[in-house]
Scaffold this motif. Structure first.
Motif, mmCIF file in Angstrom:
data_model
loop_
_atom_site.group_PDB
_atom_site.id
_atom_site.type_symbol
_atom_site.label_atom_id
_atom_site.label_comp_id
_atom_site.label_asym_id
_atom_site.label_seq_id
_atom_site.Cartn_x
_atom_site.Cartn_y
_atom_site.Cartn_z
ATOM 1 N N LEU A 66 48.332 1.599 -29.876
ATOM 2 C CA LEU A 66 47.348 1.903 -30.928
ATOM 3 C C LEU A 66 47.331 3.400 -31.247
ATOM 4 O O LEU A 66 47.136 3.781 -32.405
ATOM 5 N N ASN A 67 47.548 4.228 -30.241
ATOM 6 C CA ASN A 67 47.612 5.670 -30.530
ATOM 7 C C ASN A 67 48.823 5.986 -31.413
ATOM 8 O O ASN A 67 48.726 6.779 -32.356
ATOM 9 N N ASP A 68 49.953 5.319 -31.118
ATOM 10 C CA ASP A 68 51.123 5.514 -31.991
ATOM 11 C C ASP A 68 50.842 4.973 -33.396
ATOM 12 O O ASP A 68 51.211 5.587 -34.396
ATOM 13 N N ASP A 69 50.198 3.820 -33.472
ATOM 14 C CA ASP A 69 49.865 3.240 -34.794
ATOM 15 C C ASP A 69 48.978 4.203 -35.583
ATOM 16 O O ASP A 69 49.167 4.406 -36.788
ATOM 17 N N LEU A 70 47.991 4.800 -34.903
ATOM 18 C CA LEU A 70 47.053 5.679 -35.619
ATOM 19 C C LEU A 70 47.761 6.957 -36.078
ATOM 20 O O LEU A 70 47.505 7.467 -37.175
ATOM 21 N N GLU A 71 48.673 7.450 -35.250
ATOM 22 C CA GLU A 71 49.447 8.624 -35.662
ATOM 23 C C GLU A 71 50.227 8.314 -36.944
ATOM 24 O O GLU A 71 50.230 9.102 -37.893
ATOM 25 N N GLU A 72 50.846 7.143 -36.980
ATOM 26 C CA GLU A 72 51.619 6.748 -38.169
ATOM 27 C C GLU A 72 50.689 6.585 -39.384
ATOM 28 O O GLU A 72 51.002 7.033 -40.489
ATOM 29 N N TYR A 73 49.546 5.968 -39.160
ATOM 30 C CA TYR A 73 48.530 5.762 -40.225
ATOM 31 C C TYR A 73 48.148 7.115 -40.843
ATOM 32 O O TYR A 73 47.990 7.235 -42.052
ATOM 33 N N CYS A 74 48.020 8.135 -39.996
ATOM 34 C CA CYS A 74 47.584 9.454 -40.488
ATOM 35 C C CYS A 74 48.763 10.261 -41.026
ATOM 36 O O CYS A 74 48.675 10.855 -42.102
ATOM 37 N N SER A 75 49.863 10.269 -40.277
ATOM 38 C CA SER A 75 50.958 11.185 -40.648
ATOM 39 C C SER A 75 51.582 10.773 -41.966
ATOM 40 O O SER A 75 52.095 11.614 -42.700
ATOM 41 N N SER A 76 51.540 9.491 -42.292
ATOM 42 C CA SER A 76 52.140 9.039 -43.555
ATOM 43 C C SER A 76 51.110 9.019 -44.684
ATOM 44 O O SER A 76 51.382 8.498 -45.760
ATOM 45 N N SER A 77 49.934 9.603 -44.450
ATOM 46 C CA SER A 77 48.927 9.660 -45.530
ATOM 47 C C SER A 77 49.279 10.811 -46.465
ATOM 48 O O SER A 77 49.999 11.739 -46.087
ATOM 49 N N PRO A 78 48.765 10.757 -47.712
ATOM 50 C CA PRO A 78 49.085 11.856 -48.630
ATOM 51 C C PRO A 78 48.517 13.175 -48.139
ATOM 52 O O PRO A 78 47.544 13.190 -47.372
ATOM 53 N N ALA A 79 49.121 14.254 -48.614
ATOM 54 C CA ALA A 79 48.562 15.583 -48.331
ATOM 55 C C ALA A 79 47.606 15.937 -49.456
ATOM 56 O O ALA A 79 47.682 15.383 -50.550
ATOM 57 N N ILE A 80 46.707 16.870 -49.172
ATOM 58 C CA ILE A 80 45.831 17.363 -50.222
ATOM 59 C C ILE A 80 46.631 18.375 -51.031
ATOM 60 O O ILE A 80 47.216 19.294 -50.457
ATOM 61 N N SER A 81 46.652 18.177 -52.332
ATOM 62 C CA SER A 81 47.505 19.057 -53.122
ATOM 63 C C SER A 81 47.075 20.508 -52.931
ATOM 64 O O SER A 81 45.896 20.803 -52.753
ATOM 65 N N GLU A 82 48.022 21.393 -52.951
ATOM 66 C CA GLU A 82 47.858 22.838 -52.785
ATOM 67 C C GLU A 82 47.465 23.248 -51.363
ATOM 68 O O GLU A 82 47.346 24.415 -51.066
ATOM 69 N N GLN A 83 47.173 22.304 -50.493
ATOM 70 C CA GLN A 83 46.824 22.686 -49.124
ATOM 71 C C GLN A 83 47.691 21.836 -48.200
ATOM 72 O O GLN A 83 47.955 20.687 -48.489
ATOM 73 N N SER A 84 48.056 22.413 -47.083
ATOM 74 C CA SER A 84 48.968 21.657 -46.236
ATOM 75 C C SER A 84 48.199 20.747 -45.286
ATOM 76 O O SER A 84 48.603 20.532 -44.150
ATOM 77 N N GLY B 11 43.146 11.610 -36.852
ATOM 78 C CA GLY B 11 42.577 10.535 -36.048
ATOM 79 C C GLY B 11 42.050 10.970 -34.695
ATOM 80 O O GLY B 11 42.396 12.042 -34.181
ATOM 81 N N PHE B 12 41.187 10.112 -34.163
ATOM 82 C CA PHE B 12 40.778 10.168 -32.762
ATOM 83 C C PHE B 12 41.535 9.037 -32.060
ATOM 84 O O PHE B 12 41.370 7.862 -32.427
#
Ligand code: URA
Ligand code: ZN
Length: 382
Positions: free
Chosen positions: A106-124, A130-131
């Motif tokens: 589940l920790n790996d799943d949550l990392e993937e859920y977050c890391s593949s989310s869009p970035a906020i434009s103009e900010q990295s 996640g927790f």
């Protein structure tokens, strides 16, 4: 100038793997198909996690597990960033080997859920962080817990971990947790402390009041008791840099803090154990702003903001900050959905209006509670 961000620190998910686990179970906690002949067009499943769930469970659907639904909810309410946590009851019901195995996945799943989310434009900055979670169940080995802390600490989008109040069966004042607190402190992870069990159901009497008493009173009181026990055990003396974020603005902790200090003072057994007055520790914690009212927010901020007065040394007031800098916007999504088809969720609007309506806060303080404080706490500022 960069846009001021709205950051939600209290927002949950049942990751698809966890939802499948709940579907596979024959006892609570579980997800069951809605009764045949149900008039619900959607959702078609029900969630049973608490005792005495009303009418065969709460309706549950994609808003509990779909990332697109989470992002859609964020867009609808102008939320830029969410620090997402798994919802209760986490892994509490599993035998230790199973809990350990699924926590890793589940920790790996949550990392993937977050890391593949869009970035906020103009900010990295990404839109989702996640927790993670630890396999905190009876019988688990310390090495398995430490390995889990290590896993979370190296997953770049996990900024902390969510924890219930049971520890490994004896609560958060159990000395068996000391190596775990030590590792969490060292890795600078934030612990999001969240309730699930409430208090003894006998306290609620015999009248049918749905979930009002356990959710409104039982949940926050569970957090109040767990945090108080942790303070009384000296955990915050042993691990002074541990960062704990309390759900639901810490329940009754602030309201009862001077009474707690007085009771400790009159009880030499406990008084001799602690380095500081209890009010100092209460001002060292972080609090979500999920209390639905401006007066309550102001009260919590004022109460925790006086913490420096209660440090045992008048020279070094320790980790004190103005109270509002320890508070952070949250929604509790996907719980408390709108009942009458409103577009915006009342639970979100109320919590935002509560922050905006605090008469003693400047606009800068309000903006910090809405986002700046979380960006600092989770180290997301560039
Ligand atoms: N109900 C729950 O079970 N969990 C929450 O976090 C909120 C409401
Ligand atoms: Zn919650």
């Amino acid at each position: 100038m960069l846009k001021k961000l709205l950051v939600d620190v209290h927002t949950h998910v049942y990751l698809p793997r966890y939802a499948d686990l709940l579907r596979s179970r024959a006892t609570v906690p579980r997800i069951i198909p809605a009764a045949t002949g149900s008039t619900d067009s959607k959702p078609s499943e029900r969630l049973l996690i608490l005792d005495h769930e009303p009418s065969g469970g709460r309706p549950v659907g994609p808003q509990y597990w779909s990332r697109d639904e989470k992002l859609g909810f964020m867009d609808k309410h102008g939320i830029d960033v969410s620090i997402v946590s798994s919802a209760n009851p986490w892994l509490d019901f599993l035998p230790a080997p199973d809990a350990s195995d699924i926590a890793t996945k589940l920790n790996d799943d949550l990392e993937e859920y977050c890391s593949s989310s869009p970035a906020i434009s103009e900010q990295s900055i990404k839109r989702l962080y996640g927790f993670g979670m630890l396999p905190l169940v009876p019988g688990i080995s310390t090495s398995a817990l430490l390995e889990s802390v290590r896993q979370i600490s190296v997953l770049p989008h996990l900024k902390g971990l969510i924890m219930g109040t049971k520890g490994v069966g004896k609560g958060l004042d159990d000395e068996a947790l000391d190596p775990v607190w030590e590792a969490i402190e060292k890795e600078k992870l934030v612990v999001f402390l969240h309730p699930h069990y409430g208090v003894d159901n006998n306290a609620w009497g015999e009248k049918e009041n749905g979930h009002v008493l356990p959710l409104a009173l039982g949940f926050p009181f569970e957090t109040t008791v767990a945090t108080t026990r942790l303070i009384l055990a000296g955990v915050l003396d042993k691990f002074p840099d541990l960062r704990l974020l309390l759900a639901h603005s810490g329940g009754a902790l602030t309201q009862l803090s001077s009474r707690l200090a007085s009771c400790i003072h009159h009880d030499p057994l406990v008084a001799s154990r602690l380095k500081h007055d209890a009010r100092y520790y209460i001002g060292r914690l972080y609090y979500d702003a999920v209390s639905y009212g401006s007066e309550e927010l102001q009260f919590v901020a004022d109460t925790i903001g006086r913490s420096g007065k209660y440090h045992s040394s008048s020279v070094d007031a320790g980790h004190t900050l103005p109270g509002s800098q320890r508070m952070m916007f949250g929604t509790d999504h996907p719980f408390f959905p709108p009942l009458n088809g409103e577009v915006k969720w009342r639970s979100v609007v109320e919590n935002l209006e509560a922050i905006q309506g605090v008469s003693g806060w400047s606009q800068e303080q309000k903006d910090s509670v809405k986002g700046g404080n979380a960006l600092q706490l989770f180290n997301l500022v560039q």
